[in-house]
Design a protein around this motif. Sequence first.
Motif, PDB file in Angstrom:
ATOM      1  N   SER A  26       0.965  -1.053   0.316  1.00 28.18           N
ATOM      2  CA  SER A  26      -0.293  -0.461   0.124  1.00 28.18           C
ATOM      3  C   SER A  26       0.415   1.106   0.028  1.00 28.18           C
ATOM      4  O   SER A  26       0.416   1.959  -0.399  1.00 28.18           O
ATOM      5  CB  SER A  26      -0.881   0.215   1.228  1.00 28.18           C
ATOM      6  N   VAL A  27       1.621   0.975   0.792  1.00 27.04           N
ATOM      7  CA  VAL A  27       2.824   2.715   0.936  1.00 27.04           C
ATOM      8  C   VAL A  27       3.076   2.354  -0.966  1.00 27.04           C
ATOM      9  O   VAL A  27       3.825   3.654  -1.023  1.00 27.04           O
ATOM     10  CB  VAL A  27       3.649   1.959   1.431  1.00 27.04           C
ATOM     11  N   SER A  28       3.720   1.402  -1.486  1.00 25.17           N
ATOM     12  CA  SER A  28       4.354   1.245  -2.358  1.00 25.17           C
ATOM     13  C   SER A  28       3.307   1.866  -3.366  1.00 25.17           C
ATOM     14  O   SER A  28       4.030   3.378  -4.350  1.00 25.17           O
ATOM     15  CB  SER A  28       4.890   0.357  -3.447  1.00 25.17           C
ATOM     16  N   ARG A  29       2.059   1.554  -3.121  1.00 26.41           N
ATOM     17  CA  ARG A  29       1.402   2.128  -3.958  1.00 26.41           C
ATOM     18  C   ARG A  29       0.947   3.705  -3.759  1.00 26.41           C
ATOM     19  O   ARG A  29       1.070   4.141  -4.663  1.00 26.41           O
ATOM     20  CB  ARG A  29      -0.055   1.376  -3.901  1.00 26.41           C
ATOM     21  N   VAL A  30       0.478   4.142  -2.815  1.00 24.05           N
ATOM     22  CA  VAL A  30       0.284   5.403  -2.459  1.00 24.05           C
ATOM     23  C   VAL A  30       1.272   6.277  -3.107  1.00 24.05           C
ATOM     24  O   VAL A  30       1.198   7.394  -3.501  1.00 24.05           O
ATOM     25  CB  VAL A  30       0.559   5.402  -1.028  1.00 24.05           C
ATOM     26  N   LEU A  31       2.904   6.302  -2.490  1.00 26.57           N
ATOM     27  CA  LEU A  31       3.864   7.124  -3.063  1.00 26.57           C
ATOM     28  C   LEU A  31       3.855   6.833  -4.793  1.00 26.57           C
ATOM     29  O   LEU A  31       4.304   8.217  -4.950  1.00 26.57           O
ATOM     30  CB  LEU A  31       5.171   6.702  -2.226  1.00 26.57           C
ATOM     31  N   ASN A  32       3.273   6.021  -5.377  1.00 30.76           N
ATOM     32  CA  ASN A  32       3.858   6.440  -6.853  1.00 30.76           C
ATOM     33  C   ASN A  32       1.975   6.418  -7.618  1.00 30.76           C
ATOM     34  O   ASN A  32       1.651   6.542  -8.330  1.00 30.76           O
ATOM     35  CB  ASN A  32       4.244   4.923  -7.103  1.00 30.76           C
ATOM     36  N   ALA A  49       4.800   9.110   5.729  1.00 34.36           N
ATOM     37  CA  ALA A  49       6.278   8.858   4.998  1.00 34.36           C
ATOM     38  C   ALA A  49       6.585  10.567   5.054  1.00 34.36           C
ATOM     39  O   ALA A  49       7.951  10.541   5.372  1.00 34.36           O
ATOM     40  CB  ALA A  49       5.444   9.289   3.521  1.00 34.36           C
ATOM     41  N   SER A  50       6.200  12.197   5.829  1.00 35.70           N
ATOM     42  CA  SER A  50       6.685  12.883   5.420  1.00 35.70           C
ATOM     43  C   SER A  50       6.740  13.124   6.508  1.00 35.70           C
ATOM     44  O   SER A  50       7.883  13.720   7.517  1.00 35.70           O
ATOM     45  CB  SER A  50       5.214  13.615   5.373  1.00 35.70           C
ATOM     46  N   GLU A  51       7.147  12.386   8.367  1.00 38.42           N
ATOM     47  CA  GLU A  51       6.675  13.036   9.710  1.00 38.42           C
ATOM     48  C   GLU A  51       8.520  12.387   9.376  1.00 38.42           C
ATOM     49  O   GLU A  51       8.868  12.511  10.072  1.00 38.42           O
ATOM     50  CB  GLU A  51       5.753  12.361  10.435  1.00 38.42           C
TER      51      GLU A  51
END
Lengths: 354, 354
Positions: free
Chosen positions: B22-28, B44-46
């Motif tokens: 999910s992380v990968s998806r969101v970030l991409n 991610a930003s924190e």
Amino acid sequence: MSSGGPPTIVSIAERAGVSIASVSRVLNGLGARPETEDRVRRAASELGYVPNAVARSLKDGHTRQLTFAVPDIGNPVYVAMVREIQAVAKAAGYRLLLHSTDADVADELGVVRSLADRTSDGLVLVPIRITPAHVEALTAAPGPVVVIGSLPDGVPVDGVQADSVTGAELAVRHLVESGRRRIALVNGPVDTVPGGNRGRGYRAALAACGIPYDPELVTATDFGVGAGARATARLLAARPDLDAVFCANDQLAIGAVQALHAAGRRIPRDTAVAGMDDSDLAVAAWPPLTSVDLGAGERGRRAARMLLERLAPGSGEPLPARRTTAAPRLVVRGSTSPGAAPAGSDEQEGAKSA
Amino acid sequence: MSSGGPPTIVSIAERAGVSIASVSRVLNGLGARPETEDRVRRAASELGYVPNAVARSLKDGHTRQLTFAVPDIGNPVYVAMVREIQAVAKAAGYRLLLHSTDADVADELGVVRSLADRTSDGLVLVPIRITPAHVEALTAAPGPVVVIGSLPDGVPVDGVQADSVTGAELAVRHLVESGRRRIALVNGPVDTVPGGNRGRGYRAALAACGIPYDPELVTATDFGVGAGARATARLLAARPDLDAVFCANDQLAIGAVQALHAAGRRIPRDTAVAGMDDSDLAVAAWPPLTSVDLGAGERGRRAARMLLERLAPGSGEPLPARRTTAAPRLVVRGSTSPGAAPAGSDEQEGAKSA
DNA sequence: TTGAAAGCGCTAACAT
DNA sequence: ATGTTAGCGCTTTCAA
């Protein structure tokens, strides 16, 4: 089975009939039975195997790449730095990533932050100007950085700087000693690191020589040949009595020489000219330019070495931030001294140290 | 748990309470439920997350790095190329790896082979000279290569070259048209690509103008200011009647100008001088040098673009090797033409096209 | 929409 | 001496 792509340790292992671990060991010079050794090496060379550097980097956390970020790759000063840095890097087995920030502050900050993407192991940065944002970014730098420029104390990164104040003094003193009294300054933008320092050096030297500072003899423009020519022409119109022009870099000095020639002044008899940086341009001019070598190559070399030291295993980050300064050197040529610089002699013997 | 190192998708996943996918998806930028999207971005930003470029490279097989290999980074011609290539690369989201071969043939071949280590996606190579070994290495190149230089037909890589034969002709013709008849040639090493071509251009132009070739008017030395000065001094001694000096590059021309000045010759009245490359040195000289712009920047730009085209998805390798030539351009300045080049005008209007 | 898992090519424990 | 396996950080099927 060996698929389409380039050979990997797997292809070699298959061909040699051993495990990938054995392949890795042999290829990395760890022990193996002669026969194994042999089969692996043979298979590797038959396949034309070359280790994938990316995979290796991912594994062991470093890329053996250094980044060098400069405002403008065309500038001879930065070219001198690039050359030395690349030489040091190459000798140490590192590749050099060259980044041009195009003198953009935001881009400079971006380069520092992008250390976090692990694309290179360290950064040598030449900022055009150092802002509070720089200090902040540098303090939080996600990897080793060496700055070429004047860093405030307290910023926890290594720095190497030129001593352009002393450099300017060297030039102005030389002019004064050659009998000049009305010495103009053609400077670059005073809100940049080099511009600011060179202006200060000029004033300091005048003061030291007991010559009053005369604002009418001072101009600040862009760094560049055309700017130098125009500024000098203006100066000449305002103060026809000036007998020397000190320029904040060689490009400005080239422009000054052209303006002087165009005005029918003889160099150095009527007007002396001195530049800074001692770039290739200095010897291209006629008469060849007296110039102050601020040690660009030397600064590059030192920066690269300092960075490499940070990268060396063991000597981790705990070392305190170091600061070093390259000594300026005055190189006297024909533009200030009648007899100097015979044609065909690339290196000037008249050079004297700070 | 989040260990010592820099944040990874794993740290983010933990913090956001989602899977790494999910992380990968969101970030991409692939879809996700607003809430998930939010948590991931926040985490991610924190954490100050920056994707690891090496890992990404390993995964998808390219580095977004280009290599540019030149004989000598100090040479103004190569500097012009570096500058353009870096600009094109940067605009396309590529980094530039700068390699200096130090004019070493073995090193040049090594660079080609090292494409196999996947450190960069492609190579722009400026060979100092093209040997059979080059042809072999280039033919077997493990990745896309563009050569700047004169490549034999049949070598399956893209190439962009200068037309120094025409360039030399342009200069010599201009000299002849200005009334010169005894035109000396100060060349660099004739066994290099530039040296060879420039010599041929000189002879061709003389022939075209009906002027006999006179071996006594020709010298070949190293490329460099000192070499140019010495060669010109020699020429002057042997043939005091010469009325023009054509030099194979600007550095040689600077040397020629110095030797001429030292001999008390007036430029251009007594002797005209023309150089090649139209580097920054040309405008630094006095009088400013007439020079032939061989389009170094243009060649760099084209090379970078061709390489990028090879790299573009879809347009794979199947395209046949392409060859392109940059047109030379004569830039007339004071060293051949009395009225030309007023001080302060950086760009010369007298430029005329091939 | 989301998670589990494979795999990019390599090195280094660990086990045999 | 050699093989098996985990894991570097990421993307991307494949299932659920």
